[in-house]
Design a protein around this motif. Structure first.
Motif, PDB file in Angstrom:
ATOM      1  N   ASP C  30       0.805  -1.092  -0.097  1.00  0.00           N
ATOM      2  CA  ASP C  30       0.059  -0.083  -0.083  1.00  0.00           C
ATOM      3  C   ASP C  30       0.750   1.154  -0.011  1.00  0.00           C
ATOM      4  OD1 ASP C  30      -1.958   1.832   0.273  1.00  0.00           O
ATOM      5  OD2 ASP C  30      -2.430   1.437   2.194  1.00  0.00           O
ATOM      6  N   MET C  31       1.079   1.912  -1.216  1.00  0.00           N
ATOM      7  CA  MET C  31       1.934   2.982  -1.082  1.00  0.00           C
ATOM      8  C   MET C  31       1.389   4.334  -1.605  1.00  0.00           C
ATOM      9  SD  MET C  31       5.323   2.940  -3.613  1.00  0.00           S
ATOM     10  CE  MET C  31       4.406   3.119  -5.328  1.00  0.00           C
ATOM     11  N   THR C  32       1.557   5.441  -0.830  1.00  0.00           N
ATOM     12  CA  THR C  32       0.708   6.810  -1.057  1.00  0.00           C
ATOM     13  C   THR C  32       1.778   7.511  -0.989  1.00  0.00           C
ATOM     14  OG1 THR C  32      -1.320   5.933  -0.266  1.00  0.00           O
ATOM     15  CG2 THR C  32      -1.079   8.356  -0.405  1.00  0.00           C
ATOM     16  N   PHE C  33       2.219   8.363  -1.826  1.00  0.00           N
ATOM     17  CA  PHE C  33       3.043   9.608  -1.764  1.00  0.00           C
ATOM     18  C   PHE C  33       2.885  10.827  -2.956  1.00  0.00           C
ATOM     19  CE2 PHE C  33       6.706   9.213  -4.666  1.00  0.00           C
ATOM     20  CZ  PHE C  33       6.635   7.708  -4.930  1.00  0.00           C
ATOM     21  N   THR C  34       3.277  11.889  -2.703  1.00  0.00           N
ATOM     22  CA  THR C  34       3.296  12.737  -3.930  1.00  0.00           C
ATOM     23  C   THR C  34       4.617  13.522  -4.201  1.00  0.00           C
ATOM     24  OG1 THR C  34       2.771  14.499  -2.352  1.00  0.00           O
ATOM     25  CG2 THR C  34       0.890  13.315  -3.368  1.00  0.00           C
ATOM     26  N   VAL C  35       4.726  13.687  -5.341  1.00  0.00           N
ATOM     27  CA  VAL C  35       5.884  14.590  -5.778  1.00  0.00           C
ATOM     28  C   VAL C  35       5.306  16.185  -6.197  1.00  0.00           C
ATOM     29  CG1 VAL C  35       7.893  14.763  -7.178  1.00  0.00           C
ATOM     30  CG2 VAL C  35       7.185  12.524  -6.473  1.00  0.00           C
ATOM     31  N   ASN C  36       6.077  16.906  -5.675  1.00  0.00           N
ATOM     32  CA  ASN C  36       5.468  18.357  -5.967  1.00  0.00           C
ATOM     33  C   ASN C  36       6.117  18.876  -7.347  1.00  0.00           C
ATOM     34  OD1 ASN C  36       3.639  18.281  -3.909  1.00  0.00           O
ATOM     35  ND2 ASN C  36       5.216  19.007  -2.687  1.00  0.00           N
ATOM     36  N   GLU C  37       5.423  19.729  -7.794  1.00  0.00           N
ATOM     37  CA  GLU C  37       6.017  20.495  -9.158  1.00  0.00           C
ATOM     38  C   GLU C  37       7.484  21.158  -8.773  1.00  0.00           C
ATOM     39  OE1 GLU C  37       5.015  20.409 -12.231  1.00  0.00           O
ATOM     40  OE2 GLU C  37       2.899  20.181 -11.996  1.00  0.00           O
ATOM     41  N   GLY C  38       8.421  20.783  -9.598  1.00  0.00           N
ATOM     42  CA  GLY C  38       9.743  21.302  -9.082  1.00  0.00           C
ATOM     43  C   GLY C  38      10.499  20.703  -8.298  1.00  0.00           C
ATOM     44  N   GLU C  39      10.076  19.694  -7.655  1.00  0.00           N
ATOM     45  CA  GLU C  39      10.757  18.896  -6.429  1.00  0.00           C
ATOM     46  C   GLU C  39      11.583  17.954  -6.988  1.00  0.00           C
ATOM     47  OE1 GLU C  39       9.113  17.616  -1.951  1.00  0.00           O
ATOM     48  OE2 GLU C  39       8.066  17.338  -3.668  1.00  0.00           O
ATOM     49  N   VAL C  40      12.730  17.542  -6.145  1.00  0.00           N
ATOM     50  CA  VAL C  40      13.469  16.448  -6.330  1.00  0.00           C
ATOM     51  C   VAL C  40      13.125  15.397  -5.060  1.00  0.00           C
ATOM     52  CG1 VAL C  40      15.818  15.511  -6.593  1.00  0.00           C
ATOM     53  CG2 VAL C  40      15.085  17.756  -7.513  1.00  0.00           C
ATOM     54  N   VAL C  41      12.531  14.358  -5.350  1.00  0.00           N
ATOM     55  CA  VAL C  41      12.278  13.220  -4.542  1.00  0.00           C
ATOM     56  C   VAL C  41      12.995  12.082  -4.759  1.00  0.00           C
ATOM     57  CG1 VAL C  41      10.487  11.799  -3.386  1.00  0.00           C
ATOM     58  CG2 VAL C  41      10.019  14.487  -4.075  1.00  0.00           C
ATOM     59  N   SER C  42      13.605  11.556  -3.679  1.00  0.00           N
ATOM     60  CA  SER C  42      14.118  10.286  -3.976  1.00  0.00           C
ATOM     61  C   SER C  42      13.394   8.915  -3.249  1.00  0.00           C
ATOM     62  CB  SER C  42      15.693  10.087  -3.177  1.00  0.00           C
ATOM     63  OG  SER C  42      16.593  10.871  -4.190  1.00  0.00           O
ATOM     64  N   LEU C  43      13.494   7.906  -3.931  1.00  0.00           N
ATOM     65  CA  LEU C  43      12.559   6.746  -3.701  1.00  0.00           C
ATOM     66  C   LEU C  43      13.968   5.553  -3.149  1.00  0.00           C
ATOM     67  CD1 LEU C  43       9.906   5.821  -3.152  1.00  0.00           C
ATOM     68  CD2 LEU C  43       9.784   4.815  -5.321  1.00  0.00           C
ATOM     69  N   ILE C  44      13.891   5.494  -2.150  1.00  0.00           N
ATOM     70  CA  ILE C  44      15.151   4.582  -1.438  1.00  0.00           C
ATOM     71  C   ILE C  44      14.581   3.246  -0.699  1.00  0.00           C
ATOM     72  CG2 ILE C  44      16.824   6.281  -1.400  1.00  0.00           C
ATOM     73  CD1 ILE C  44      16.962   5.981   1.721  1.00  0.00           C
ATOM     74  N   GLY C  45      15.429   2.638  -0.425  1.00  0.00           N
ATOM     75  CA  GLY C  45      15.110   1.068   0.393  1.00  0.00           C
ATOM     76  C   GLY C  45      15.764   0.044  -0.154  1.00  0.00           C
ATOM     77  N   PRO C  46      16.025  -0.841   0.690  1.00  0.00           N
ATOM     78  CA  PRO C  46      16.731  -2.245   0.337  1.00  0.00           C
ATOM     79  C   PRO C  46      16.506  -2.707  -0.783  1.00  0.00           C
ATOM     80  CG  PRO C  46      15.854  -2.288   2.385  1.00  0.00           C
ATOM     81  CD  PRO C  46      15.153  -0.871   1.991  1.00  0.00           C
ATOM     82  N   ASN C  47      17.243  -3.702  -1.367  1.00  0.00           N
ATOM     83  CA  ASN C  47      17.112  -4.602  -2.516  1.00  0.00           C
ATOM     84  C   ASN C  47      15.913  -5.078  -2.381  1.00  0.00           C
ATOM     85  OD1 ASN C  47      18.405  -4.333  -4.662  1.00  0.00           O
ATOM     86  ND2 ASN C  47      19.975  -6.040  -3.975  1.00  0.00           N
ATOM     87  N   GLY C  48      14.910  -5.189  -3.260  1.00  0.00           N
ATOM     88  CA  GLY C  48      13.640  -6.005  -3.360  1.00  0.00           C
ATOM     89  C   GLY C  48      12.587  -5.237  -2.662  1.00  0.00           C
TER      90      GLY C  48
END
Lengths: 237, 290, 269, 387, 344
Positions: C30-48
């Protein structure tokens, strides 16, 4: 027992290993830790002969195995339990175990080991005739480990055994590996779950971008701040 | 009803030989990814070999079938080593072209050696057919049917029960891991091609005496084998077996009740329909990602 | 770059309650997130953890089992990958993200596909419009190559480039596709320190142009250095979200990455 | 490198073997083109025809040739392929400068050659094909010695009452020959009060006809009329026997090669009737017993199997017809030979060879009407049935 | 230099009938030329989009039959008793309609069959060709089935009232084939050197990457199939009017194999590949005929093919290009250099 000297490996243009040296002594549990893409799996693949190295030497029990094929290497007693389990999905549990014992001619010994493995993993015994693709992730990992045991290796290499498994299963898997080592088999394990690995191992190497940057006993490394930085990126970088 | 029963009996006999042809091809494609256009030529080779051994050398008919199967196996191994091994890793149309070349050479080689006149093999079976009620079938066909079933069962056992068979399946499912287990992949390729070839030769050895033996006989065999393999899904022995019977069924019913002119079209129409609705063939599992 | 300067904090990409199941396997729960205009967002996490799966969902390569994805208010969930690209969301790939046997310049020309104006007849009859369009595209291609700094390799086969340069070319191609938002999948993996530094500079420049960026990356110093915000995934769910500093010290994140001592070690560190 | 060496060896071997195929040319000869399928599906029959042609050529040369010159056959393979047949005709006419051709076996091959004949105005003796179109499409360079289905069907009319057929099914090869036969024989049957049931076709390459035969097994017809080449006919007879079909089987087309049938179909061939145009089993009943015996003797001497004689005689007669034409023309030039063909009149192995005009007025093709025999296979022997 | 090579080749080819008076060799040039056109059409799919269509002969045959039937006329009764009568039209309209019908079939086949890839696509296309062959064989009323369509008129150009030019002589037909070949070459070269061609190459190399920059893969595959089928149809039309007879044998698998051999040995994905491969494999039979027996001609053909694939797996043209490139020390083809220079 296993001696790796100045190993260099390339994938096309990319130099994945830039001269790695490490050694594993008889009966030891050695961990190779480091962030994703640091070159841990590549090291194991080079040792087991799936990948040919561009430079450097490998020796096992005093004999040079640098140019040996995967078949020769497993024949000499090095088993490689690959990343992502890689069980044969359309073959049954029994058949997967048969594949593990592929090079062994001694039927009686194979059956004995099969029983031993089923003793260790009663869950697998229940599912002997089930095709491996339908097992759960944890069961598949246990099958992959069992499959490696079936070759009666002197050295077992594990590549990310905790990958993609739920935390309680991870614990079980580590227990199993610990037991294998206690039964006298030498172990070389690649793991991103650094703290668990360091806790279990006798000696560890930290690899970063294809280079060994740190080594020492598990105790020594476990409190080293460099480990955390290597994973999460710290100010010291 | 009488006619229908007869069609069903015909279908079973034809289907068993189709299945034999299909299994060999499906193994070769499934494990080696080689589109083997020379498959039909190995079929013709098997037929000519039976002719050679049983008629020209005067050996026992059943023995000569066995000899032909062994010869097909050896020829397959030779083709693999000479033509395919050096081109390992080449793309699928390159190896396909090589096999087309082999097909042209073999077919015309047959004609060069044996001439274009069709050959026939006499068998120890009585000429009078076996009649059960309104259904009639020749003894030779009965033999071919059971021999085919036996060979299908044998290859099924070979693949599922023997060490070699397990290594083949392991190679098919995950080549890298199979080599980690100590499987000699080169040897598996050779064995696969040899096995596939010997099955084609077996089909030829069994059908040559039923039909007549001519240099052209391989063309239609190749085409049918491709149809069967696609129906059953690439790489699936069970699929190829069922595919063989399905093709035979479609042809029998097509010729018996629709139009004999479109007999061969039936199989292809089914293939087109199957691929459009279930692109991986009727019996193959979807290929795994990664 | 045709990126409108929209006031920040306005959500560009919003992912709501997305779940992905492969048969019995749950890749994203269950994944919920947003990226705003002009923003730099990183999605991180361990392998898999499900990062690349998330990318595939957003860019139309996979259909979510549940949930929706919107870009600038319009739903993306049922679009094909090329349609997503024409909405302005362009991605790069982890490993081979260039056309190996084509030269660098042609790679960018391929990337410029969407901006071509010529129709089939223009091409076949070599009409003036074809020539004009091609000339325009070539100019663009040179500009983009110059921007990422590999214009000197224009004539070389993409496959012959150093790895770092290949990644830059991958970004150049993505830029050529006229994006308003870039999704970069492990852009610096396999790069050396100098190459990574160069790449970070490029990101900064893009950001200066107002480009929205979503990044999946393992190189933590780089992630920490460029991100406005970090979203951490583990076992297919979001375990933390926030600015780099907060993430670095988050015990949950540390546990996800380094594991925890099973027996000897106490919780946390 | 070793591969290269290997292939070089193969090439060398190929070159050496080729020597046996090369035709030896000498200056003072009259060349005759032979355009036949020597590879591909029709290779077997094409090769027989060529062998028959060689016997004729050797016989004629042994007797001193024609117009004081020896004849030389220029034999080319048309690969059972229409494009190649046309190319071969072009080569024979323009490269080898042959004034006359024999060919091109099947109808589609022959039809493909015909425009070339018109283009270069070179006559061709058609020895095998049976399509009606060949002589009716207005090509004045065509002279056919094989009977089209209509001729055969016409001859069959007299035999018909003796076979006591009430209803017949047809099983024919799916090409011009089979379809033509079904049509022409169907007409004759209907005109004589015989019903026509199923008309089923079989693909040229098909080996399994049991589906079609099963259908006929349950029909109420008493006779199956079959038209196809000997290989497929063998299969039809074997499969009919296996299905327990006990109907009267009559084959048409004259190229079934009954000996091969007996040899390969065995008992399944017993009781079947065959319309044929040459009867080598009864040399004394043939129109020219002396020629028949000579031909069969030569055929045997050369080590060919007797069965092939029923096919190869067409090549033998074809070359003899050409030479007769050249003799009448007095010179080996295409136009003269074409004109002289109308005057050819001699007795071939299967009857009088004399051309009748067919096709649109002013550009008629020649058609010779051969004899048609009905033979029966009984106990593995060929009989002239007393009906 | 390389830019002018096609023009030099064209002029050289155009001069052939002026000095070559052997009709047999000229005939070989014409039939080889027709097959080169067909091979070029196959190359567009195989070489530039990576899709191996082993049913290409279907489009060749459809073009041949359509063109022949349009110029011969036909009279058929469809299901439901609808009678369609067509009076003969001028031959050039037949050729054009043949191209259009082939292209349309290419559209249908492309739409349906590009849902599957790889070996499955190969088999669908083979099956399609077989079905079309069986229709041509069995729909006797329209196609005359195995009885063949005969007396197909030669190609004539012109309009009623303005006079006609007919391509009856071998020389004129040679120029007609050369003209169609040149036009096909130009169409393909424009296509592959444009935005469309880049899209095709992109999807051949890496489909996911191509869609990620917004290329609609299916529509470009279908476009390639349509153009390819149209060109194959043109070759088929030329074939029918040259041979003046066609029967269902035009759908022989052997013809597709011939095209594949020409493309792969010449070098797939190069403009000159099918031309070079076509000339070699069109003329091997012509030369081997004079010194080797029939079966051995075929064996030489097969062996030569295997040798080429072994020695030059990428094909002859790429091998020559590489050799020149290594001599020139410049690694890129000139056309791309020109583009880069243009751009900067």
């Amino acid at each position: 027992m296993l001696e790796v000297r100045d190993l260099v490996c390339r994938y096309g243009k990319v130099e994945a290993l830039k001269g790695i040296s490490l050694s594993v002594k008889q009966g030891q549990f050695v961990a190779l830790i480091g962030a994703n893409g640091a070159g841990k799996s590549t090291t194991l693949r080079a040792i087991s002969g799936v990948l040919s190295s561009a430079a450097g030497q490998l020796s096992f029990e005093g004999q040079d195995i640098t140019r040996c094929s995967a078949r020769e290497i497993i024949g000499r007693g090095i088993a490689h339990c690959p990343e992502g389990r890689r069980v044969f999905p359309d073959m049954t549990v029994d058949e997967n175990l048969d594949m593990g014992a592929y090079l062994r001619p001694d039927r009686a010994g194979i059956e004995q080991d099969r029983e031993r493995v089923f003793g260790m993993f009663p869950r697998l015994a229940e599912r002997r005739q089930q095709v491996a693709g339908t097992l759960s992730g944890g069961e598949q990992q246990m099958l992959a480990i069992s499959r490696s045991i079936m070759s009666r290796p002197k050295l077992m290499m594990f590549d990310e055994p905790s990958l993609g498994l739920a935390p309680n299963i991870v614990e079980q898997v580590f227990d199993i590996i610990d037991n294998i080592r206690k039964s006298g088999t030498t172990v070389l394990m690649v793991e991103q779950n650094a703290y668990s690995a360091l806790e279990m191992c006798d000696y560890a190497y930290l690899i970063e971008a294809g280079v060994i940057v740190l080594s020492g006993t598990g105790e020594e490394l476990i409190d080293n701040k460099h480990i955390r930085d290597a994973y999460l990126g710290g100010s010291g970088h | 009803m009488t006619e229908f029963l007869q069609h069903i009996v015909n279908m079973l006999i034809l289907g068993s030989t189709y299945a034999l042809l299909g299994i060999g091809l499906t193994l070769i494609f499934g494990i080696m990814r080689v589109v083997n256009f020379a498959h039909g030529e190995l079929y013709a080779f098997g037929a000519y070999f039976v002719y050679f051994v049983s008629i020209l050398l005067g050996l026992n008919f059943f023995l000569s079938i066995l000899v032909a199967i062994v010869a097909g196996c050896l020829l397959g191994a030779l083709i693999e080593v000479v033509l395919l091994r050096p081109m390992r890793g080449a793309d699928i149309d390159t190896t396909m072209l090589i096999m087309i070349g082999a097909m042209i050479v073999m077919q015309n080689g047959e004609q060069y050696i044996w001439g274009g006149v069709a050959k026939s093999v006499n068998t120890p079976f009585p000429q009078a057919p076996l009649v059960i009620g309104s259904v009639s079938v020749s003894w030779l066909s009965v033999f071919v049917f059971f021999a085919s079933l036996a060979l299908i069962a044998a290859s099924y056992l070979l693949i599922n029960r023997t060490k070699l068979g397990k290594a083949m399946r392991a190679t098919f499912q995950d080549r890298d891991t199979a080599s980690l287990m100590g499987v000699n992949i080169q040897m598996i390729y050779m064995a696969t091609f040899a096995l596939g070839s010997s099955l084609a030769a077996a089909a030829g050895a069994l059908l040559g005496p039923v039909y007549v033996i001519s240099p052209q006989m391989g063309n239609i065999a190749s085409l049918k084998a491709f149809a069967i393999v696609i129906l059953g899904g690439l790489g699936s022995i069970g699929g190829a077996t069922i595919g063989g019977f399905m093709l035979a069924f479609a042809e029998e019913i097509g010729a018996g009740y629709i139009s004999s002119g479109y007999r061969d079209a039936m199989g292809f129409l089914i293939i087109i329909a199957v691929l459009l609705f279930k692109p991986t063939g009727l019996f193959a599992r979807a290929e795994r990602i990664g | 770059m045709s990126v409108a300067s929209v006031a920040k904090a306005q959500p560009a990409l919003s992912i709501e309650h997305v779940a992905v199941h492969f048969g019995g396997l749950i890749a994203i729960s269950d994944m919920t997130f947003t990226v705003n205009e002009g923003e730099v967002v990183s999605l991180i996490g361990p392998n898999g953890a499900g990062k690349t799966t998330a990318f595939n969902i957003v860019t139309g390569f996979l259909r979510p089992t549940k949930g929706t994805v919107h870009y600038r208010g319009a739903p993306l969930t049922d679009l094909k990958p090329h349609e997503v690209a024409s909405r302005g969301l362009v991605r790069t790939f982890q490993r081979t993200s260039v056309f190996q046997s084509v030269n660098v310049f042609e790679n960018v020309m391929i990337g410029l596909h969407r901006r071509g104006r010529s129709r089939l007849w223009d091409t076949l009859l070599a009409l003036p419009r074809e020539k004009a369009s091609e000339r325009e595209l070539r100019t663009r291609a040179s500009e983009i190559l110059a921007m990422v700094g590999i214009e000197h390799r224009a004539r070389d086969l993409a496959g012959s480039l150093a790895y770092g340069d290949q990644r830059l070319l991958g970004v150049a191609m993505a830029l050529a596709a006229d994006p308003s938002m870039l999704l970069l999948d492990e852009p610096v993996s396999g790069m050396n320190a100098t190459e990574t530094a160069r790449f970070m500079e490029l990101l900064a420049r893009l950001r200066g142009l107002g480009m929205t960026i979503l990044l999946v990356e393992h190189d933590m110093p780089m992630v920490m250095g460029v991100s406005d915000r970090i979203v951490v995934l583990n076992y297919g769910r979001i375990i933390a979200e926030g600015p780099p500093a907060a993430i670095q010290g988050n015990p949950e994140v540390i546990r996800a990455y380094l594991g925890e001592g099973v027996k000897k070690r106490a919780r946390g560190s | 490198m070793t591969d290269k060496k290997k292939f070089l060896t193969v090439f060398a071997a190929a070159a050496m073997l080729s020597a046996s195929f090369a035709t030896q040319g000498f200056a003072q000869t009259i060349k005759i083109g032979v355009n036949e399928p020597l590879t591909g599906p029709f290779a077997a029959s094409g090769t027989y025809v060529v062998n028959g042609a060689k016997i004729a050529a050797d016989e004629i040369n042994a007797k001193g040739g024609v117009l004081g010159k020896k004849i030389e056959l220029v034999i080319e393979d048309n690969k059972s392929n229409p494009t190649e047949a046309a190319a071969v005709a072009e080569k024979l006419i323009t490269n080898d400068k042959v004034p006359v051709i024999m060919g091109a076996w099947g109808s589609s091959l022959t039809l493909a050659v015909m425009p070339k004949l018109l283009e270069y105005k070179v006559p061709m003796i058609v020895e095998t094909s049976s399509s009606g179109k060949i002589t009716t499409s207005g090509n004045p360079f065509i002279f056919r010695i094989s009977p089209p289905s209509s001729v055969e069907a016409h001859a069959f009319k007299d035999i018909l009452p003796k076979l006591h057929i009430k209803k017949a099914d047809f099983l024919v090869i799916n090409n011009d020959w089979g379809r033509g036969a079904a049509e022409d024989f169907g007409k004759v049957l209907k005109a004589n009060g015989v019903q026509v049931g199923y008309v089923e076709t079989m693909d040229q390459a098909a080996q399994d006809m049991s589906a079609q035969l099963s259908k006929m097994k349950s029909s109420d017809a008493d006779t199956i009329m079959v038209t196809t080449a000997v290989e497929q006919l063998t299969l039809v007879l074997k499969q009919a026997a296996a299905l327990g079909i006990k109907k009267q089987i009559v084959t048409t087309g004259g190229s079934q090669n009954p000996d091969q049938l007996i040899d390969q179909a065995g008992a399944a061939a017993n009781g079947t009737y065959h319309l044929t145009t040459f009867a080598p089993w009864f040399p004394d009943n043939t129109p020219d017993p002396k020629a028949t015996n000579y031909f069969l003797g030569e055929w045997k001497k050369r080590g060919f199997n007797f069965a092939g004689a029923t096919e190869s005689f067409r090549g033998y007669d074809g070359i003899r017809t050409i030479v007769a034409g050249i003799e009448k023309a007095g010179k080996a030039e295409p136009a003269a030979i074409a004109a002289a063909m109308w005057d050819v009149n001699f007795t071939g192995l299967n009857g009088k060879i004399k051309f009748e005009k067919q096709g649109p007025a002013g550009k008629e093709s020649g058609q010779s009407i051969p004899n048609v025999y009905l033979i029966k296979i009984e106990n593995g022997k060929i009989e002239l049935p007393k009906l | 230099m390389k830019r002018y090579l096609p023009w030099i080749a064209l002029i050289a080819a155009a001069s052939i009938p002026l000095w070559l008076h052997d009709p047999y060799i000229l005939n070989a040039f014409i039939t080889t030329g027709i097959f080169i056109i067909a091979a070029m059409s196959l190359n567009l799919l195989l070489g530039y989009t990576g899709q191996l269509n082993l049913g290409q002969v279907a489009f060749f045959g459809i073009g041949a039959y359509t063109s022949a039937l349009v110029s011969l006329g036909f009279d058929v009764e469809l299901i439901g008793g609808i009678r369609v009568v067509h009076e003969p039209w001028p031959v050039w309209t037949g050729l054009l309609i043949g191209i259009v019908v082939s292209a349309f079939c290419g559209y249908i086949v492309g739409k349906l069959s590009f849902r599957v890839r790889g070996a499955y696509f190969v088999i669908v296309t083979i099956s399609f060709a077989e079905v079309v062959r069986l229709v041509a064989l069995n729909w006797v009323e329209l196609t005359q089935g195995p009885l063949a369509l005969t007396s197909i008129p030669p190609v004539t150009l012109g309009l009623p009232g303005l006079g006609y030019y007919d391509f009856f002589s071998k020389q004129s037909y040679f120029y007609l084939v050369l003209g169609v070949l040149a036009i096909s070459y130009i169409i393909i070269s424009r296509l592959v050197n444009s935005r469309t061609g880049r899209a095709m190459v992109a999807l051949k190399e890496n489909e996911s990457l191509a869609v990620s920059v917004g290329i609609d893969v299916t529509s470009y595959l279908v476009l390639a199939a349509v153009v390819s089928a149209g060109i194959a149809g043109a070759a088929g039309g030329l074939y029918a009017h040259y041979l003046k007879i066609i029967d269902p044998d035009v759908f022989l698998f052997l013809y597709t194999v011939t095209m594949v051999i020409m493309v792969v040995t010449g070098g797939k994905g190069t403009l000159a590949g099918p031309v070079v491969g076509g000339l070699i494999f069109g003329f091997i039979p012509v030369f081997s005929r004079s010194f080797v027996g029939p079966e051995l001609q075929w064996i030489i053909y097969g062996v030569f093919m295997i040798v080429i694939v072994f020695v030059l797996p990428e094909g002859i043209v790429p091998a020559i290009e590489k050799w020149f490139a290594s001599k020139d020390k410049s690694r890129m083809p000139e056309s791309t250099q020109a583009q880069v220079q243009d751009a900067s």
